[in-house]
Scaffold this motif. Structure first.
Motif, PDB file in Angstrom:
ATOM      1  N   ARG A 166      15.371  -0.861 -17.423  1.00  0.00           N
ATOM      2  CA  ARG A 166      17.270   0.468 -16.978  1.00  0.00           C
ATOM      3  C   ARG A 166      17.369   1.028 -15.558  1.00  0.00           C
ATOM      4  NH1 ARG A 166      16.420   3.868 -20.107  1.00  0.00           N
ATOM      5  NH2 ARG A 166      16.430   5.680 -18.916  1.00  0.00           N
ATOM      6  N   MET A 167      15.671   1.016 -15.086  1.00  0.00           N
ATOM      7  CA  MET A 167      15.506   1.793 -13.976  1.00  0.00           C
ATOM      8  C   MET A 167      15.717   0.815 -12.653  1.00  0.00           C
ATOM      9  SD  MET A 167      15.257   5.882 -15.107  1.00  0.00           S
ATOM     10  CE  MET A 167      15.715   6.217 -13.704  1.00  0.00           C
ATOM     11  N   ILE A 198      21.460  -1.172  -6.410  1.00  0.00           N
ATOM     12  CA  ILE A 198      20.495   0.367  -5.842  1.00  0.00           C
ATOM     13  C   ILE A 198      19.490  -0.002  -4.607  1.00  0.00           C
ATOM     14  CG2 ILE A 198      19.314   2.405  -5.905  1.00  0.00           C
ATOM     15  CD1 ILE A 198      20.439   2.424  -8.869  1.00  0.00           C
ATOM     16  N   ALA A 199      19.180   0.435  -4.105  1.00  0.00           N
ATOM     17  CA  ALA A 199      17.895  -0.149  -2.975  1.00  0.00           C
ATOM     18  C   ALA A 199      16.553  -0.489  -3.882  1.00  0.00           C
ATOM     19  CB  ALA A 199      17.929   0.660  -1.742  1.00  0.00           C
ATOM     20  N   PRO A 200      16.433  -0.859  -3.199  1.00  0.00           N
ATOM     21  CA  PRO A 200      14.188  -0.708  -4.263  1.00  0.00           C
ATOM     22  C   PRO A 200      13.594   0.700  -4.736  1.00  0.00           C
ATOM     23  CG  PRO A 200      14.091  -2.558  -2.410  1.00  0.00           C
ATOM     24  CD  PRO A 200      16.029  -2.669  -3.214  1.00  0.00           C
ATOM     25  N   LEU A 201      13.313   0.972  -2.784  1.00  0.00           N
ATOM     26  CA  LEU A 201      12.305   2.034  -2.747  1.00  0.00           C
ATOM     27  C   LEU A 201      13.208   3.704  -3.421  1.00  0.00           C
ATOM     28  CD1 LEU A 201      10.509   1.806   0.290  1.00  0.00           C
ATOM     29  CD2 LEU A 201       9.819   1.096  -1.498  1.00  0.00           C
ATOM     30  N   LEU A 219      12.950   3.710  -6.958  1.00  0.00           N
ATOM     31  CA  LEU A 219      11.287   4.247  -7.875  1.00  0.00           C
ATOM     32  C   LEU A 219      11.684   5.505  -7.600  1.00  0.00           C
ATOM     33  CD1 LEU A 219       9.400   2.472  -7.928  1.00  0.00           C
ATOM     34  CD2 LEU A 219       8.357   2.062  -5.921  1.00  0.00           C
ATOM     35  N   HIS A 220      11.786   5.472  -6.752  1.00  0.00           N
ATOM     36  CA  HIS A 220      11.995   7.366  -6.661  1.00  0.00           C
ATOM     37  C   HIS A 220      12.984   7.531  -7.558  1.00  0.00           C
ATOM     38  CE1 HIS A 220      13.291  11.520  -4.517  1.00  0.00           C
ATOM     39  NE2 HIS A 220      12.155  11.289  -4.525  1.00  0.00           N
ATOM     40  N   ARG A 221      13.850   7.697  -7.461  1.00  0.00           N
ATOM     41  CA  ARG A 221      15.109   7.577  -9.252  1.00  0.00           C
ATOM     42  C   ARG A 221      14.307   7.830 -10.847  1.00  0.00           C
ATOM     43  NH1 ARG A 221      21.032   6.140  -8.194  1.00  0.00           N
ATOM     44  NH2 ARG A 221      21.268   7.154  -6.576  1.00  0.00           N
ATOM     45  N   TYR A 222      13.481   6.717 -10.401  1.00  0.00           N
ATOM     46  CA  TYR A 222      12.650   6.309 -11.934  1.00  0.00           C
ATOM     47  C   TYR A 222      11.822   7.649 -11.991  1.00  0.00           C
ATOM     48  CZ  TYR A 222       8.766   3.580 -14.538  1.00  0.00           C
ATOM     49  OH  TYR A 222       8.569   3.813 -15.338  1.00  0.00           O
ATOM     50  N   PHE A 223      10.994   7.619 -10.978  1.00  0.00           N
ATOM     51  CA  PHE A 223       9.400   9.009 -10.923  1.00  0.00           C
ATOM     52  C   PHE A 223      10.278   9.978 -10.873  1.00  0.00           C
ATOM     53  CE2 PHE A 223       6.565   5.608  -9.187  1.00  0.00           C
ATOM     54  CZ  PHE A 223       5.569   6.131  -9.702  1.00  0.00           C
ATOM     55  N   GLU A 228       9.763  -6.891  -3.680  1.00  0.00           N
ATOM     56  CA  GLU A 228      11.770  -6.801  -3.320  1.00  0.00           C
ATOM     57  C   GLU A 228      12.128  -5.472  -2.564  1.00  0.00           C
ATOM     58  OE1 GLU A 228      16.026  -5.579  -4.953  1.00  0.00           O
ATOM     59  OE2 GLU A 228      14.870  -5.547  -6.298  1.00  0.00           O
ATOM     60  N   ALA A 229      11.280  -4.051  -1.695  1.00  0.00           N
ATOM     61  CA  ALA A 229      11.326  -3.753  -0.763  1.00  0.00           C
ATOM     62  C   ALA A 229      10.916  -4.315   0.372  1.00  0.00           C
ATOM     63  CB  ALA A 229      10.804  -2.025  -0.906  1.00  0.00           C
ATOM     64  N   MET A 230      10.278  -4.508   0.687  1.00  0.00           N
ATOM     65  CA  MET A 230       9.158  -5.920   1.546  1.00  0.00           C
ATOM     66  C   MET A 230      10.012  -7.697   1.861  1.00  0.00           C
ATOM     67  SD  MET A 230       5.093  -6.636   0.393  1.00  0.00           S
ATOM     68  CE  MET A 230       5.362  -8.709   0.546  1.00  0.00           C
TER      69      MET A 230
END
Length: 196
Positions: free
Chosen positions: A70-71, A77-80, A83-87, A140-142
């Motif tokens: 889901r997240m 939304i940009a990948p990083l 990832l930040h929101r997920y953590f 994906e961010a790479m």
């Protein structure tokens, strides 16, 4: 209660009790009383408490996999940022101010990995799956140029996952969110910002 519903109900009760109290501190009587299921019915579905705990662990991993889907798969939304929101959400859900603190994978690793080969294998598989999902976001961010081309997504994902789990463990020991805040800061404001 129908057969599948009884099994599912037992697993949901186990998820709640084992996650909040731990494997050793959750007795069979507590599980049966909470589920309002006779002992014979329990053993109809699960040959042992260990086998039951493994099924509970699979249910937990499935739920966390759904959270990750889901997240982390929302490409709007940009990948990083994802990832930040997920953590941040994981910290809100499992950090020291949560109703039930700690990640069940981490908790059961400490409690059972050295004593049960079947649980250890399941924990290893769950962590590997989780790491692969994180690596996909980093890849994906790479590709977008948000991380250097030299980034090793699998290794970086493993480092982030290990750092999060360690910070979560330390936050329990300290009864403080500070280790988790430090994890977020160094992971996202320092490590993942370098090379951009």
């Amino acid at each position: 209660m129908q057969a599948q519903n009884t099994r599912d109900h037992l697993l949901e009760v186990g998820l709640r009790l084992i996650h909040s109290r731990g494997y050793a501190s959750t007795g069979m009587k507590e599980i049966l009383d909470e589920a309002q299921v006779p002992k014979g019915s329990f053993y109809h579905y699960f040959p042992s408490k260990e086998a039951y705990a493994n099924e509970v662990l699979k249910l937990y991993a499935q739920g966390e996999g759904e959270r990750g889907e889901r997240m982390l798969r929302d490409r709007k939304i940009a990948p990083l940022k994802r990832l930040h929101r997920y953590f941040e959400e994981l910290i809100r859900v499992y950090g020291p101010t949560a109703e039930v603190t700690g990640c069940m994978l981490g908790n059961l690793t400490l409690e059972l990995a050295d004593h049960s080969d079947s649980t250890q294998a399941l924990l290893q598989e769950s962590f590997s799956t989780w790491q692969a999902i994180l690596a996909e976001v980093l890849r994906e961010a790479m590709e977008r140029g948000d991380l250097p081309r030299s980034t090793k997504p699998e290794e970086l994902a493993g480092f982030l996952l290990n750092s999060y789990e360690g910070a979560l463990l330390r936050s329990k020991a300290d009864r403080s969110v500070k280790p988790l805040e430090t994890f977020l800061h160094y992971s996202f404001d320092v490590l993942l910002q370098q090379g951009r």
